[in-house]
Design a protein around this motif. Structure first.
Motif, PDB file in Angstrom:
ATOM      1  N   TYR A 102     -23.792 -48.926  62.945  1.00 48.16           N
ATOM      2  CA  TYR A 102     -23.920 -48.209  64.206  1.00 48.16           C
ATOM      3  C   TYR A 102     -24.919 -47.066  64.055  1.00 48.16           C
ATOM      4  CZ  TYR A 102     -19.796 -50.598  66.026  1.00 48.16           C
ATOM      5  OH  TYR A 102     -18.908 -51.549  66.473  1.00 48.16           O
ATOM      6  N   GLY A 111     -22.412 -41.157  71.546  1.00 46.98           N
ATOM      7  CA  GLY A 111     -21.479 -41.991  70.817  1.00 46.98           C
ATOM      8  C   GLY A 111     -22.237 -43.027  70.007  1.00 46.98           C
ATOM      9  N   PRO A 112     -21.593 -43.592  69.001  1.00 47.95           N
ATOM     10  CA  PRO A 112     -22.254 -44.619  68.188  1.00 47.95           C
ATOM     11  C   PRO A 112     -22.625 -45.846  69.021  1.00 47.95           C
ATOM     12  CG  PRO A 112     -20.297 -43.773  67.084  1.00 47.95           C
ATOM     13  CD  PRO A 112     -20.262 -43.244  68.481  1.00 47.95           C
ATOM     14  N   PHE A 137     -23.834 -49.948  68.626  1.00 45.85           N
ATOM     15  CA  PHE A 137     -23.766 -51.092  67.723  1.00 45.85           C
ATOM     16  C   PHE A 137     -25.166 -51.630  67.431  1.00 45.85           C
ATOM     17  CE2 PHE A 137     -21.851 -54.724  65.784  1.00 45.85           C
ATOM     18  CZ  PHE A 137     -22.538 -55.857  66.207  1.00 45.85           C
ATOM     19  N   GLN A 160     -23.716 -56.827  63.022  1.00 48.37           N
ATOM     20  CA  GLN A 160     -22.570 -57.089  62.150  1.00 48.37           C
ATOM     21  C   GLN A 160     -22.891 -58.238  61.213  1.00 48.37           C
ATOM     22  OE1 GLN A 160     -18.651 -59.101  63.325  1.00 48.37           O
ATOM     23  NE2 GLN A 160     -18.058 -56.944  63.250  1.00 48.37           N
ATOM     24  N   ARG A 219     -23.934 -61.861  62.315  1.00 45.82           N
ATOM     25  CA  ARG A 219     -23.060 -62.584  63.240  1.00 45.82           C
ATOM     26  C   ARG A 219     -23.307 -62.162  64.686  1.00 45.82           C
ATOM     27  NH1 ARG A 219     -16.694 -63.166  62.061  1.00 45.82           N
ATOM     28  NH2 ARG A 219     -16.673 -60.893  62.143  1.00 45.82           N
ATOM     29  N   GLN A 220     -23.623 -60.893  64.860  1.00 43.05           N
ATOM     30  CA  GLN A 220     -23.883 -60.398  66.211  1.00 43.05           C
ATOM     31  C   GLN A 220     -24.841 -59.230  66.132  1.00 43.05           C
ATOM     32  OE1 GLN A 220     -20.356 -59.986  68.524  1.00 43.05           O
ATOM     33  NE2 GLN A 220     -21.359 -58.967  70.239  1.00 43.05           N
ATOM     34  N   PHE A 268     -11.385 -59.674  61.716  1.00 46.09           N
ATOM     35  CA  PHE A 268     -11.251 -58.994  63.004  1.00 46.09           C
ATOM     36  C   PHE A 268     -10.240 -57.855  62.896  1.00 46.09           C
ATOM     37  CE2 PHE A 268     -11.234 -58.199  67.396  1.00 46.09           C
ATOM     38  CZ  PHE A 268      -9.923 -57.938  67.757  1.00 46.09           C
ATOM     39  N   TYR A 276     -10.782 -51.788  61.446  1.00 44.49           N
ATOM     40  CA  TYR A 276     -12.064 -51.213  61.048  1.00 44.49           C
ATOM     41  C   TYR A 276     -11.878 -49.868  60.349  1.00 44.49           C
ATOM     42  CZ  TYR A 276     -14.488 -54.720  63.837  1.00 44.49           C
ATOM     43  OH  TYR A 276     -14.967 -55.906  64.324  1.00 44.49           O
ATOM     44  N   TYR A 330      -9.261 -54.332  73.889  1.00 46.87           N
ATOM     45  CA  TYR A 330      -8.568 -53.240  73.221  1.00 46.87           C
ATOM     46  C   TYR A 330      -9.278 -51.932  73.582  1.00 46.87           C
ATOM     47  CZ  TYR A 330      -6.833 -57.042  70.257  1.00 46.87           C
ATOM     48  OH  TYR A 330      -6.267 -58.199  69.794  1.00 46.87           O
ATOM     49  N   TYR A 372     -10.983 -42.459  68.887  1.00 43.17           N
ATOM     50  CA  TYR A 372     -11.386 -42.106  67.538  1.00 43.17           C
ATOM     51  C   TYR A 372     -11.666 -40.610  67.492  1.00 43.17           C
ATOM     52  CZ  TYR A 372     -11.889 -46.750  65.463  1.00 43.17           C
ATOM     53  OH  TYR A 372     -11.636 -47.998  64.935  1.00 43.17           O
ATOM     54  N   ARG A 429      -4.573 -46.821  69.357  1.00 44.19           N
ATOM     55  CA  ARG A 429      -5.133 -48.069  69.865  1.00 44.19           C
ATOM     56  C   ARG A 429      -4.176 -48.658  70.898  1.00 44.19           C
ATOM     57  NH1 ARG A 429      -6.434 -53.600  66.470  1.00 44.19           N
ATOM     58  NH2 ARG A 429      -4.940 -54.917  67.548  1.00 44.19           N
ATOM     59  N   PHE A 452     -13.834 -39.693  70.600  1.00 39.18           N
ATOM     60  CA  PHE A 452     -14.549 -40.766  71.268  1.00 39.18           C
ATOM     61  C   PHE A 452     -13.570 -41.822  71.768  1.00 39.18           C
ATOM     62  CE2 PHE A 452     -18.911 -39.692  70.441  1.00 39.18           C
ATOM     63  CZ  PHE A 452     -18.875 -38.930  69.295  1.00 39.18           C
ATOM     64  N   MET A 458     -13.273 -52.597  72.985  1.00 42.15           N
ATOM     65  CA  MET A 458     -13.665 -53.794  72.249  1.00 42.15           C
ATOM     66  C   MET A 458     -13.063 -55.003  72.948  1.00 42.15           C
ATOM     67  SD  MET A 458     -13.033 -54.892  68.288  1.00 42.15           S
ATOM     68  CE  MET A 458     -14.301 -53.815  67.605  1.00 42.15           C
ATOM     69  N   SER A 476     -11.622 -58.714  73.342  1.00 44.38           N
ATOM     70  CA  SER A 476     -10.806 -59.528  72.445  1.00 44.38           C
ATOM     71  C   SER A 476     -11.504 -60.815  72.042  1.00 44.38           C
ATOM     72  CB  SER A 476      -9.479 -59.880  73.115  1.00 44.38           C
ATOM     73  OG  SER A 476      -8.769 -58.739  73.471  1.00 44.38           O
ATOM     74  N   THR A 488     -14.619 -61.507  71.434  1.00 45.43           N
ATOM     75  CA  THR A 488     -15.619 -61.387  70.375  1.00 45.43           C
ATOM     76  C   THR A 488     -15.090 -60.493  69.254  1.00 45.43           C
ATOM     77  OG1 THR A 488     -16.675 -59.516  71.481  1.00 45.43           O
ATOM     78  CG2 THR A 488     -17.556 -61.723  71.931  1.00 45.43           C
ATOM     79  N   GLY A 489     -14.554 -59.361  69.626  1.00 42.72           N
ATOM     80  CA  GLY A 489     -14.003 -58.451  68.630  1.00 42.72           C
ATOM     81  C   GLY A 489     -15.010 -58.007  67.613  1.00 42.72           C
ATOM     82  N   ASN A 490     -16.265 -58.034  67.989  1.00 45.00           N
ATOM     83  CA  ASN A 490     -17.287 -57.736  67.007  1.00 45.00           C
ATOM     84  C   ASN A 490     -17.939 -56.382  67.157  1.00 45.00           C
ATOM     85  OD1 ASN A 490     -16.883 -60.188  65.837  1.00 45.00           O
ATOM     86  ND2 ASN A 490     -18.591 -61.196  66.832  1.00 45.00           N
ATOM     87  N   GLN A 491     -17.819 -55.766  68.314  1.00 41.03           N
ATOM     88  CA  GLN A 491     -18.480 -54.489  68.466  1.00 41.03           C
ATOM     89  C   GLN A 491     -17.689 -53.540  69.357  1.00 41.03           C
ATOM     90  OE1 GLN A 491     -21.959 -54.118  71.113  1.00 41.03           O
ATOM     91  NE2 GLN A 491     -22.006 -56.351  71.171  1.00 41.03           N
ATOM     92  N   PHE A 492     -17.752 -52.266  68.964  1.00 33.62           N
ATOM     93  CA  PHE A 492     -17.203 -51.200  69.768  1.00 33.62           C
ATOM     94  C   PHE A 492     -18.260 -50.747  70.771  1.00 33.62           C
ATOM     95  CE2 PHE A 492     -13.270 -50.207  67.682  1.00 33.62           C
ATOM     96  CZ  PHE A 492     -13.451 -50.469  66.336  1.00 33.62           C
ATOM     97  N   PHE A 530     -18.723 -47.245  72.688  1.00 32.84           N
ATOM     98  CA  PHE A 530     -18.199 -45.888  72.649  1.00 32.84           C
ATOM     99  C   PHE A 530     -18.668 -45.074  73.852  1.00 32.84           C
ATOM    100  CE2 PHE A 530     -16.263 -45.419  68.479  1.00 32.84           C
ATOM    101  CZ  PHE A 530     -16.836 -46.422  67.725  1.00 32.84           C
ATOM    102  N   GLY A 531     -17.845 -44.102  74.234  1.00 29.85           N
ATOM    103  CA  GLY A 531     -18.273 -43.101  75.184  1.00 29.85           C
ATOM    104  C   GLY A 531     -19.119 -42.045  74.484  1.00 29.85           C
TER     105      GLY A 531
END
Lengths: 111, 115
Positions: free
Chosen positions: A35, A42-43, A45, A48, A55-56, A97, A100, B33, B37, B50, B91, B95, B97, B99-103, B105-106
């Motif tokens: 990130y 904010g961070p 992405f 990954q 992957r993404q 999954f 983190y 989700y 943080y 969470r 923050f 995320m 469900s 993909t669950g691969n990236q957050f 964020f605000g």
């Protein structure tokens, strides 16, 4: 139990240079995400890695590339640095999954 | 695309008091989700709490609780009995469900606990 380790903690580079940032994931984690956190934001992405493959990917130019090694550690490479690349770069690892864990980041300053 | 909005750039609270941080989000996903943080000066992002979107019950972790309003797409964080160690950037994150691969964020809320 070591958490996520990132190196270096800080570095300064000149516009046009290339930089490599490193991340060692938490023990038992096989997935690494990167990130970019600009000042006051904010961070965001970047991408990954899982099983040594990207992957993404987020909305970042091709100047941003990465790699994952067989031991699950990862590198983020940025070519042709711009002033706007100055940011905190965070690495997050996970056991697939969920779950983190973030590192403390690398502060990159481009001058 | 997912967006997360935190409209309070800075907040302060007296030690031992209660404070609520606001967050709204926008998504077309049905399963997702939500997270809060904490980022202290050490820079590491630390999970506070969470919430799974399919759960109606609001999540609680000790002094931290959320008010999740799915229809309004609102996800606020309440900190009770605020402590000096709660001083940090907070923050809100989303995320999906599937993909669950990236957050996502605000922009964060800087919270200061005043002794």
């Amino acid at each position: 139990d070591a958490g996520v380790t990132q190196s270096p903690t800080h570095l300064i580079k000149t516009r046009g240079q290339q930089v490599t940032l490193r991340c060692s994931p938490k023990s038992g984690h096989d997935t690494v995400s990167w990130y970019q956190q600009a000042l006051g934001q904010g961070p965001q992405f970047i991408f990954q890695y899982y099983e040594e493959e990207e992957r993404q990917r987020g909305n970042f130019p091709d100047r941003f590339s990465g790699h994952q090694f067989p031991n699950y550690s990862s590198e983020l490479n940025v070519n042709a640095l711009l002033l706007g690349d100055s940011a905190l770069y965070l690495c997050a690892s996970s056991p697939g999954f969920g779950g983190y864990t973030f590192g403390s980041g690398t502060r990159l300053t481009v001058v | 695309a997912q967006t997360v909005t935190q409209s309070q750039p800075e907040m302060s609270v007296q030690e031992a008091e209660t404070v609520t941080l606001s967050c709204t989000y926008d998504t077309s996903e049905s399963n997702y989700y939500l997270f809060w943080y904490k980022q202290p000066p050490s820079r590491q992002m630390i999970l506070v709490i969470r919430q799974e979107a399919y759960k109606q019950q609001n999540a609680t972790e000790n002094r931290f609780s959320v008010n999740f309003q799915k229809a309004a797409k609102s996800f606020s964080l309440k900190i009770s009995d605020s402590q000096l160690g709660d001083t940090a950037m907070y923050f809100c994150a989303f995320m999906a469900s599937n993909t669950g691969n990236q957050f996502y964020f605000g922009t964060g809320t800087s919270l200061t606990v005043i002794p």
